[in-house]
Design an enzyme around this catalytic site. Structure first.
Site, PDB file in Angstrom:
ATOM      1  N   ASP A  36      49.208  27.112 -20.062  1.00  0.00           N
ATOM      2  CA  ASP A  36      50.208  26.426 -19.265  1.00  0.00           C
ATOM      3  C   ASP A  36      50.536  27.323 -18.078  1.00  0.00           C
ATOM      4  O   ASP A  36      50.906  28.481 -18.258  1.00  0.00           O
ATOM      5  CB  ASP A  36      51.464  26.230 -20.140  1.00  0.00           C
ATOM      6  CG  ASP A  36      52.171  24.934 -19.875  1.00  0.00           C
ATOM      7  OD1 ASP A  36      52.412  24.634 -18.701  1.00  0.00           O
ATOM      8  OD2 ASP A  36      52.495  24.235 -20.857  1.00  0.00           O
ATOM      9  N   ASP A  78      52.272  22.973 -14.693  1.00  0.00           N
ATOM     10  CA  ASP A  78      53.607  22.413 -14.862  1.00  0.00           C
ATOM     11  C   ASP A  78      54.092  21.770 -13.550  1.00  0.00           C
ATOM     12  O   ASP A  78      53.902  22.331 -12.463  1.00  0.00           O
ATOM     13  CB  ASP A  78      54.553  23.554 -15.268  1.00  0.00           C
ATOM     14  CG  ASP A  78      55.898  23.085 -15.762  1.00  0.00           C
ATOM     15  OD1 ASP A  78      55.938  22.433 -16.810  1.00  0.00           O
ATOM     16  OD2 ASP A  78      56.913  23.369 -15.095  1.00  0.00           O
ATOM     17  N   GLU A 117      50.417  18.214 -14.407  1.00  0.00           N
ATOM     18  CA  GLU A 117      51.506  17.397 -14.950  1.00  0.00           C
ATOM     19  C   GLU A 117      52.150  16.662 -13.776  1.00  0.00           C
ATOM     20  O   GLU A 117      52.729  17.281 -12.885  1.00  0.00           O
ATOM     21  CB  GLU A 117      52.562  18.263 -15.640  1.00  0.00           C
ATOM     22  CG  GLU A 117      53.643  17.404 -16.285  1.00  0.00           C
ATOM     23  CD  GLU A 117      54.987  18.086 -16.498  1.00  0.00           C
ATOM     24  OE1 GLU A 117      55.776  17.582 -17.315  1.00  0.00           O
ATOM     25  OE2 GLU A 117      55.266  19.095 -15.825  1.00  0.00           O
ATOM     26  N   HIS A 176      55.535  17.514 -25.421  1.00  0.00           N
ATOM     27  CA  HIS A 176      56.776  18.166 -25.844  1.00  0.00           C
ATOM     28  C   HIS A 176      58.001  17.717 -25.050  1.00  0.00           C
ATOM     29  O   HIS A 176      59.084  18.260 -25.263  1.00  0.00           O
ATOM     30  CB  HIS A 176      56.598  19.680 -25.731  1.00  0.00           C
ATOM     31  CG  HIS A 176      56.360  20.111 -24.311  1.00  0.00           C
ATOM     32  ND1 HIS A 176      55.140  19.950 -23.685  1.00  0.00           N
ATOM     33  CD2 HIS A 176      57.181  20.634 -23.390  1.00  0.00           C
ATOM     34  CE1 HIS A 176      55.246  20.379 -22.447  1.00  0.00           C
ATOM     35  NE2 HIS A 176      56.461  20.809 -22.235  1.00  0.00           N
ATOM     36  N   ASP A 177      57.825  16.782 -24.136  1.00  0.00           N
ATOM     37  CA  ASP A 177      58.966  16.290 -23.352  1.00  0.00           C
ATOM     38  C   ASP A 177      59.306  14.841 -23.677  1.00  0.00           C
ATOM     39  O   ASP A 177      60.212  14.276 -23.059  1.00  0.00           O
ATOM     40  CB  ASP A 177      58.653  16.379 -21.845  1.00  0.00           C
ATOM     41  CG  ASP A 177      58.511  17.807 -21.371  1.00  0.00           C
ATOM     42  OD1 ASP A 177      59.213  18.684 -21.906  1.00  0.00           O
ATOM     43  OD2 ASP A 177      57.685  18.049 -20.472  1.00  0.00           O
TER      44      ASP A 177
HETATM   45  C1  NOJ Z   1      57.845  20.361 -17.470  1.00  0.00           C
HETATM   46  C2  NOJ Z   1      57.729  20.918 -18.849  1.00  0.00           C
HETATM   47  O1  NOJ Z   1      56.831  20.133 -19.588  1.00  0.00           O
HETATM   48  C3  NOJ Z   1      59.120  20.944 -19.427  1.00  0.00           C
HETATM   49  O2  NOJ Z   1      59.114  21.211 -20.802  1.00  0.00           O
HETATM   50  C4  NOJ Z   1      59.926  21.953 -18.655  1.00  0.00           C
HETATM   51  O3  NOJ Z   1      61.259  21.954 -19.103  1.00  0.00           O
HETATM   52  C5  NOJ Z   1      59.890  21.645 -17.163  1.00  0.00           C
HETATM   53  N1  NOJ Z   1      58.598  21.280 -16.685  1.00  0.00           N
HETATM   54  C6  NOJ Z   1      60.341  22.837 -16.364  1.00  0.00           C
HETATM   55  O4  NOJ Z   1      59.325  23.805 -16.354  1.00  0.00           O
END
Ligand code: NOJ
Length: 521
Positions: free
Chosen positions: A99, A195, A258, A319-320
């Protein structure tokens, strides 16, 4: 679609590093824990692992606040542990994706400590400092600007104030960050998940964002404005292309972005002449209503919008976002597995999906995620989808000998890897079957997608190769449905009871049943 490199036919398995396997009893997953579970992943059949951030971090956002891009946080282990894990990953024929968090650092990163020390510091311009804030908001609630008493200026942070945004217009920042990529590429990692790629560069005039007419109370406060000037700026593509050029200095590596944007805008991240991200993450399955019609629409809209030569990809969870089995229900999670494994291109699944893992409800005093702490009660917390992997029915589920950092699911005694491995008709078995099938039938990876129908709650599509045609029937409804089909042989079914059987002109799908048919040509 021409298949060439490994990542094009890969199934990527996201490991939320804190929650996969603890090896030292501190209740938090680590690199040696992941090492212990590699053989499980080989058996499952996935091709690559993506690790959520493992770098030194104060953990304000659980690793997405990086204080040193070229180290390993002691919570996860040491650089020796990392190197050993990478060797063992490769020895098993797997790949490793890290990541990369370019938009912001931790406020404890030496670059920021220098930058904040004085307006004259040479690193001042590495971050976004201004005399006055504008109206830009933070994704985690409130203003995106934090004032600094000493220097009487303020800095912008898209996320927590502990995560100051880097100034990517500064060539020195670019070079430093590209050298971070080179550091890991030289060590042998196979690619990066980048990210918030679409946030990396901001309007150079810092214009105010307009109000969002669609906002209503109860939504995240960040939705009050349309993120016109602080996200998806045209200049981002030049940066992505430069990042890609760095990754391309090494052989057979992959750059994944992402990006949460509507399809047409998402496609621009493949870049001019496809020299942008190899894979701009496609999150449509995370967001779509779960009906045959809605899925047909988004799947084919995406497929048809792909620029010529661009490689598709699909994501079932991360994970989000709420876990798929919670969002659509445990029965439909089987259909989701069959859908994912029969879509074209590269696939990403999230740890635990293969056992039908669901969100775990988190009591107020157990909350860890800053997204929930800052704006409680709006359903923004991500702890529920980040809980430890249940490996067996023991008290700590085989995850740790200590106290898990987030609670285990109440159902972990019944729903765990050890139990489902023994059950020949479990969702875990279905995943393994479908992954095997995908690996043995390249048409599932690179064959053309042909829409057939989305009537009576059943989604039907065909995958067409040069020499074979595979028909996928997914009953999203709660009723059994009879369908007319061409003759063929059942390759897989969610009920397991019909695999290998012949079909002649008619099939009956039970409620929430899915089937993959090898059509006679
Ligand atoms: C996206 C990530 O997937 C998330 O978990 C994170 O809180 C934010 N970006 C900030 O880096």
């Amino acid at each position: 679609m021409q298949e060439s490199t490994w990542w094009q036919h890969a199934i990527v398995y996201e490991i939320y590093s804190r929650s996969f396997q603890d090896s030292n009893g501190d209740g938090i997953g680590d690199l040696n824990g992941i090492l212990e579970r590699l053989d499980y992943l080989v058996q499952l059949g996935v091709d690559a692992i993506w690790l959520s951030p493992i770098f030194p971090s104060p953990m304000a956002d659980f690793g997405y606040d990086v204080a040193d891009y070229c180290g390993i946080d002691p919570i996860f282990g040491t650089m020796e542990d990392f190197d050993r894990l990478l060797v063992e990953v490769h020895r098993r024929g797997l790949k490793m994706i890290l990541d990369f968090v370019p938009n912001h650092t931790s406020n404890q990163h030496p670059w920021f400590l220098e930058s904040r020390s004085s307006p004259e510091n040479p690193k001042r311009d590495w971050y976004l400092w201004r005399d006055e804030p504008n109206n830009w908001l933070s994704n985690f609630g409130g203003s995106g600007w934090e004032s600094d008493e000493t220097s009487k200026q303020c800095y912008y942070h898209s996320f927590l104030k502990e995560q100051p945004d880097l100034n990517w217009r500064n060539p020195a920042v670019q070079e430093a960050m590209f050298n971070v990529l080179r550091f890991w590429l030289r060590r042998g990692v196979d690619g990066f998940r980048v990210d918030v790629m679409w946030l990396m560069i901001k309007d150079d005039e810092f214009r105010d964002n307009p109000p969002n007419p669609g906002y209503h109370p109860g939504q995240a406060s960040n939705n009050r404005l349309l993120p016109v000037y602080n996200t998806n700026r045209p200049e981002v593509h030049e940066l992505v292309a430069k990042m890609r050029a760095v990754v391309d200095e090494y052989r057979e590596r992959v750059l994944i972005g992402e990006i949460y944007l509507p399809v047409q805008q998402l496609m621009t991240y493949y870049g001019k002449d496809l020299k942008g991200a190899n894979l701009p993450f496609n999150f449509l399955l995370l967001q779509s209503a779960w009906s045959a019609e809605a899925l047909a629409e988004i799947i084919f809209e995406y497929y048809e919008a792909l620029p010529p030569g661009a490689w598709p990809n699909w994501v079932l969870g991360n994970h989000d976002n709420t876990r798929i089995a919670t969002r659509i229900g445990s029965r439909q999670a089987w259909i989701a597995a069959m859908l994912l494994m029969t879509l074209p291109g590269t696939l990403t699944m999230y740890y635990g999906e293969e056992i039908g893992m669901t969100n775990v409800s988190i009591k107020p005093d157990e909350v860890q995620d800053p997204a929930e702490k800052n704006e409680p009660g709006l359903g923004l917390g991500r702890d529920p989808e980040r809980t430890p992997m249940p490996w067996d029915g023991s008290a700590s589920a085989g995850f740790t000998t200590g106290r898990p950092w987030l609670p285990l699911g109440a159902d972990h005694e019944a729903v765990n890897v050890a139990v489902l491995e023994q059950d020949g008709t479990s969702i875990l078995r279905l995943y393994r079957n479908l992954i095997d099938l995908r690996h043995s039938r390249p048409t599932l990876v690179r064959g053309r997608m042909q829409f057939i129908s989305a009537d009576e709650g059943v989604l039907v599509y065909e995958r067409r190769g040069d020499e074979d045609r595979i028909l996928v029937l997914l009953n999203l409804s709660a009723d059994s449905v009879k369908m007319t089909v061409e003759s063929g042989t059942i390759l897989a079914s969610t009920g397991f009871d019909q695999d290998g059987q012949r079909v002649n002109g008619m099939v009956e799908l039970k409620a929430a049943e899915g089937m993959v048919l090898d059509l006679d040509s």
